[in-house]
Scaffold this motif. Structure first.
Motif, mmCIF file in Angstrom:
data_model
loop_
_atom_site.group_PDB
_atom_site.id
_atom_site.type_symbol
_atom_site.label_atom_id
_atom_site.label_comp_id
_atom_site.label_asym_id
_atom_site.label_seq_id
_atom_site.Cartn_x
_atom_site.Cartn_y
_atom_site.Cartn_z
ATOM 1 N N PRO A 86 0.833 -1.206 0.000
ATOM 2 C CA PRO A 86 0.000 0.000 0.000
ATOM 3 C C PRO A 86 0.865 1.252 0.000
ATOM 4 C CG PRO A 86 -0.050 -1.056 2.148
ATOM 5 C CD PRO A 86 0.706 -1.958 1.229
ATOM 6 N N THR A 135 -2.451 6.368 0.598
ATOM 7 C CA THR A 135 -3.705 5.690 0.284
ATOM 8 C C THR A 135 -4.690 5.940 1.412
ATOM 9 O OG1 THR A 135 -2.527 3.976 -0.912
ATOM 10 C CG2 THR A 135 -4.766 3.469 -0.223
ATOM 11 N N TYR A 156 -8.255 5.091 3.383
ATOM 12 C CA TYR A 156 -9.172 4.007 3.665
ATOM 13 C C TYR A 156 -10.426 4.612 4.276
ATOM 14 C CZ TYR A 156 -4.989 1.284 2.952
ATOM 15 O OH TYR A 156 -3.852 0.745 2.408
ATOM 16 N N ARG A 188 -3.790 5.299 6.515
ATOM 17 C CA ARG A 188 -3.585 4.249 7.510
ATOM 18 C C ARG A 188 -2.900 4.810 8.758
ATOM 19 N NH1 ARG A 188 0.234 -1.061 7.217
ATOM 20 N NH2 ARG A 188 -0.676 -2.110 9.012
ATOM 21 N N ASP A 240 -6.409 -0.271 12.802
ATOM 22 C CA ASP A 240 -5.653 -0.555 11.578
ATOM 23 C C ASP A 240 -6.631 -1.074 10.529
ATOM 24 O OD1 ASP A 240 -3.830 -1.135 9.633
ATOM 25 O OD2 ASP A 240 -2.737 -2.646 10.781
ATOM 26 N N PRO A 241 -6.891 -0.304 9.460
ATOM 27 C CA PRO A 241 -7.865 -0.740 8.460
ATOM 28 C C PRO A 241 -7.420 -1.960 7.654
ATOM 29 C CG PRO A 241 -6.793 1.276 7.756
ATOM 30 C CD PRO A 241 -6.339 1.005 9.145
ATOM 31 N N LEU A 242 -6.142 -2.299 7.670
ATOM 32 C CA LEU A 242 -5.665 -3.464 6.927
ATOM 33 C C LEU A 242 -5.607 -4.732 7.768
ATOM 34 C CD1 LEU A 242 -2.813 -1.864 4.815
ATOM 35 C CD2 LEU A 242 -5.190 -2.272 4.192
#
Length: 82
Positions: A41, A45, A47, A66, A76-78
């Motif tokens: 990523p 970026t 989110y 992020r 943590d969006p990932l």
């Protein structure tokens, strides 16, 4: 009735032939292992998370990078969700 069936069959033949003609003819990559890896990523970026507030029919959408999500909300969006 036969004319409708013939027309439908002709239309189906055209629809199935178009993707075969539009197929990309680019050569396959020489190293297939490198194509299976997910791209890293980018730092900028964004989110987006949609929150539904109790008592409201409207959802609110919040977008952050992020690093901003981790710094502001310790989220943590990932990371996989439970």
């Amino acid at each position: 009735m036969r004319q409708i069936i013939a027309t439908a069959a002709a239309a189906l033949a055209v629809v199935t032939a178009v993707p075969a003609m539009a197929r990309d003819t680019a050569p396959a990559p020489s190293n297939p292992a490198s194509t299976t890896e997910a791209p890293a990523p980018k730092a900028n970026t964004r989110y987006c998370v949609t929150d539904k507030t109790t008592g409201s029919r409207l959802a609110r959408k919040t977008c952050k990078t992020r690093a901003d999500w981790i710094a502001d909300d310790n989220f943590d969006p990932l990371a996989p969700q439970r």
